[in-house]
Design a protein around this motif. Sequence first.
Motif, PDB file in Angstrom:
ATOM      1  N   TYR A 129      36.618 -28.528  18.482  1.00 60.94           N
ATOM      2  CA  TYR A 129      38.076 -28.561  18.461  1.00 60.94           C
ATOM      3  C   TYR A 129      38.618 -27.558  19.477  1.00 60.94           C
ATOM      4  O   TYR A 129      38.042 -26.478  19.661  1.00 60.94           O
ATOM      5  CB  TYR A 129      38.612 -28.200  17.077  1.00 60.94           C
ATOM      6  CG  TYR A 129      38.201 -29.150  15.975  1.00 60.94           C
ATOM      7  CD1 TYR A 129      38.983 -30.256  15.658  1.00 60.94           C
ATOM      8  CD2 TYR A 129      37.031 -28.938  15.254  1.00 60.94           C
ATOM      9  CE1 TYR A 129      38.603 -31.127  14.644  1.00 60.94           C
ATOM     10  CE2 TYR A 129      36.643 -29.812  14.238  1.00 60.94           C
ATOM     11  CZ  TYR A 129      37.439 -30.900  13.943  1.00 60.94           C
ATOM     12  OH  TYR A 129      37.056 -31.764  12.944  1.00 60.94           O
ATOM     13  N   VAL A 130      39.721 -27.913  20.107  1.00 56.24           N
ATOM     14  CA  VAL A 130      40.431 -26.995  21.000  1.00 56.24           C
ATOM     15  C   VAL A 130      41.791 -26.721  20.385  1.00 56.24           C
ATOM     16  O   VAL A 130      42.509 -27.652  19.997  1.00 56.24           O
ATOM     17  CB  VAL A 130      40.597 -27.585  22.419  1.00 56.24           C
ATOM     18  CG1 VAL A 130      41.362 -26.612  23.313  1.00 56.24           C
ATOM     19  CG2 VAL A 130      39.230 -27.895  23.027  1.00 56.24           C
ATOM     20  N   ILE A 131      42.139 -25.434  20.253  1.00 58.11           N
ATOM     21  CA  ILE A 131      43.414 -25.058  19.638  1.00 58.11           C
ATOM     22  C   ILE A 131      44.144 -24.041  20.509  1.00 58.11           C
ATOM     23  O   ILE A 131      43.536 -23.376  21.359  1.00 58.11           O
ATOM     24  CB  ILE A 131      43.199 -24.453  18.231  1.00 58.11           C
ATOM     25  CG1 ILE A 131      42.331 -23.193  18.317  1.00 58.11           C
ATOM     26  CG2 ILE A 131      42.596 -25.478  17.289  1.00 58.11           C
ATOM     27  CD1 ILE A 131      42.234 -22.421  17.002  1.00 58.11           C
ATOM     28  N   ASP A 132      45.435 -23.935  20.286  1.00 55.62           N
ATOM     29  CA  ASP A 132      46.242 -22.885  20.902  1.00 55.62           C
ATOM     30  C   ASP A 132      45.868 -21.556  20.254  1.00 55.62           C
ATOM     31  O   ASP A 132      45.853 -21.439  19.026  1.00 55.62           O
ATOM     32  CB  ASP A 132      47.727 -23.193  20.701  1.00 55.62           C
ATOM     33  CG  ASP A 132      48.627 -22.201  21.412  1.00 55.62           C
ATOM     34  OD1 ASP A 132      48.705 -21.041  20.959  1.00 55.62           O
ATOM     35  OD2 ASP A 132      49.255 -22.590  22.414  1.00 55.62           O
ATOM     36  N   ALA A 133      45.551 -20.549  21.049  1.00 53.54           N
ATOM     37  CA  ALA A 133      45.068 -19.280  20.518  1.00 53.54           C
ATOM     38  C   ALA A 133      46.120 -18.548  19.698  1.00 53.54           C
ATOM     39  O   ALA A 133      45.786 -17.737  18.824  1.00 53.54           O
ATOM     40  CB  ALA A 133      44.581 -18.376  21.651  1.00 53.54           C
ATOM     41  N   GLU A 134      47.387 -18.826  19.917  1.00 61.54           N
ATOM     42  CA  GLU A 134      48.454 -18.144  19.188  1.00 61.54           C
ATOM     43  C   GLU A 134      48.904 -18.919  17.961  1.00 61.54           C
ATOM     44  O   GLU A 134      49.075 -18.360  16.884  1.00 61.54           O
ATOM     45  CB  GLU A 134      49.642 -17.890  20.116  1.00 61.54           C
ATOM     46  CG  GLU A 134      49.438 -16.757  21.115  1.00 61.54           C
ATOM     47  CD  GLU A 134      49.319 -15.400  20.431  1.00 61.54           C
ATOM     48  OE1 GLU A 134      49.995 -15.182  19.402  1.00 61.54           O
ATOM     49  OE2 GLU A 134      48.540 -14.565  20.926  1.00 61.54           O
ATOM     50  N   THR A 135      49.086 -20.222  18.115  1.00 65.08           N
ATOM     51  CA  THR A 135      49.678 -21.025  17.033  1.00 65.08           C
ATOM     52  C   THR A 135      48.654 -21.833  16.245  1.00 65.08           C
ATOM     53  O   THR A 135      48.989 -22.382  15.199  1.00 65.08           O
ATOM     54  CB  THR A 135      50.719 -21.984  17.609  1.00 65.08           C
ATOM     55  OG1 THR A 135      50.062 -22.953  18.444  1.00 65.08           O
ATOM     56  CG2 THR A 135      51.760 -21.231  18.440  1.00 65.08           C
ATOM     57  N   GLN A 136      47.431 -21.953  16.758  1.00 68.64           N
ATOM     58  CA  GLN A 136      46.369 -22.787  16.173  1.00 68.64           C
ATOM     59  C   GLN A 136      46.688 -24.275  16.243  1.00 68.64           C
ATOM     60  O   GLN A 136      46.008 -25.093  15.598  1.00 68.64           O
ATOM     61  CB  GLN A 136      46.070 -22.382  14.735  1.00 68.64           C
ATOM     62  CG  GLN A 136      45.579 -20.949  14.581  1.00 68.64           C
ATOM     63  CD  GLN A 136      45.200 -20.620  13.152  1.00 68.64           C
ATOM     64  OE1 GLN A 136      45.198 -21.473  12.278  1.00 68.64           O
ATOM     65  NE2 GLN A 136      44.868 -19.364  12.909  1.00 68.64           N
ATOM     66  N   ALA A 137      47.684 -24.645  17.012  1.00 69.32           N
ATOM     67  CA  ALA A 137      48.005 -26.065  17.173  1.00 69.32           C
ATOM     68  C   ALA A 137      46.878 -26.770  17.922  1.00 69.32           C
ATOM     69  O   ALA A 137      46.349 -26.233  18.901  1.00 69.32           O
ATOM     70  CB  ALA A 137      49.314 -26.219  17.945  1.00 69.32           C
ATOM     71  N   PRO A 138      46.454 -27.960  17.460  1.00 72.68           N
ATOM     72  CA  PRO A 138      45.362 -28.678  18.138  1.00 72.68           C
ATOM     73  C   PRO A 138      45.768 -29.132  19.527  1.00 72.68           C
ATOM     74  O   PRO A 138      46.921 -29.493  19.773  1.00 72.68           O
ATOM     75  CB  PRO A 138      45.092 -29.856  17.209  1.00 72.68           C
ATOM     76  CG  PRO A 138      46.369 -30.054  16.447  1.00 72.68           C
ATOM     77  CD  PRO A 138      46.975 -28.697  16.294  1.00 72.68           C
ATOM     78  N   ILE A 139      44.803 -29.128  20.433  1.00 74.85           N
ATOM     79  CA  ILE A 139      45.015 -29.577  21.806  1.00 74.85           C
ATOM     80  C   ILE A 139      44.014 -30.694  22.091  1.00 74.85           C
ATOM     81  O   ILE A 139      42.811 -30.475  22.080  1.00 74.85           O
ATOM     82  CB  ILE A 139      44.830 -28.423  22.813  1.00 74.85           C
ATOM     83  CG1 ILE A 139      45.871 -27.323  22.542  1.00 74.85           C
ATOM     84  CG2 ILE A 139      44.942 -28.935  24.245  1.00 74.85           C
ATOM     85  CD1 ILE A 139      45.662 -26.084  23.388  1.00 74.85           C
TER      86      ILE A 139
END
Length: 342
Positions: free
Chosen positions: A211-221
């Motif tokens: 999984y790839v996520i935004d490091a600040e918000t944990q939103a999936p990318i």
Amino acid sequence: GVLHLRLLLFSTSHRILAAHPKISASRRLSTATMGSRSQLPSPPLAEKVKHEMELFGDVRVDNYYWLRDDSRKNPKVISYLQQENAYTEAMMSGTKKFEDEIYAEIRGRIKEDDMSAPLRKGPYYYYSRTLEGKEYVQYCRRPIPNRDAPSSVHDTMPTGPDAPPEHVILDENVKAQEHGFYRIGAFKVSPNHKMVAYAEDTKGDEIYTVYVIDAETQAPIGKPLVGVTSNLEWAGNDALVYITMDEILRPDKAWLHKLGADQSNDSCLYHEKDDMFSLGLEASESEKFLFIASESKITRFVFYLEVSKLEEGLKVLTPRIIGIDTSVSHRGNHFFIQRRSD
């Protein structure tokens, strides 16, 4: 862990009784009485199903091959394992209190509230921490107060009320609540520190989903990458390189994935067709290159991928020479090659 401890205690106690005839008859009697009183069940017997496997003209019979279930979903296999577990629980029921005491003593010697050594990387200190009473780790980072100051062996991450705030990038304890088994095999921060790619195993078969996520918000990318190993590295800020396995779980293919693209469109960088060899992946210390190595028991050779020139693909760094094992690194303007042979 507790199940393995029970089996060990059960096995050890019976070996001691068998090896030492001077142990009091009353102890043997109490053991026998306890067994008859609790009416312990008979051990489950696995069904024998003939399965032939042929290799190099030799035929081998495995009557228990049916117990192999890579999908972890075969109801017949699951039922048998549940019977085995129930039998173990019944046989070890008399030692439950003792097991709990040993477990509590062992756990009491572990520092549960702990933290790894912080790693200074870019504008942050990265580290992981464990919390008292929790089974899994938190992946964290904290901003460097003076980012322009050069790194030093005396560098110390500030803590306390006046320190920059800690940010929990990912909490395994939260993720693990949804699964009976949970493990993160790789946790990789992008070069620009804005994203994190992590490899997750929820079955225990070492087949991961990335999984790839935004490091600040944990939103999936983008969409997750499925059926991969934990060999994973960033190739710049817009791509990942990962490795997959063949049907015998041998790491055999290296792939390039562009963020936002579908996994089916990923390009295969290299396919190791010789089943004596397996692939490995690592990033150079300079972060300018990725190294893909293919190795057997006595041979290891390496390709490199230049992160700024992904379109050029893999290039041979050390050739495939049987009996020669090479390891490589990069620093400044040079590759450093370590060679070992018989």
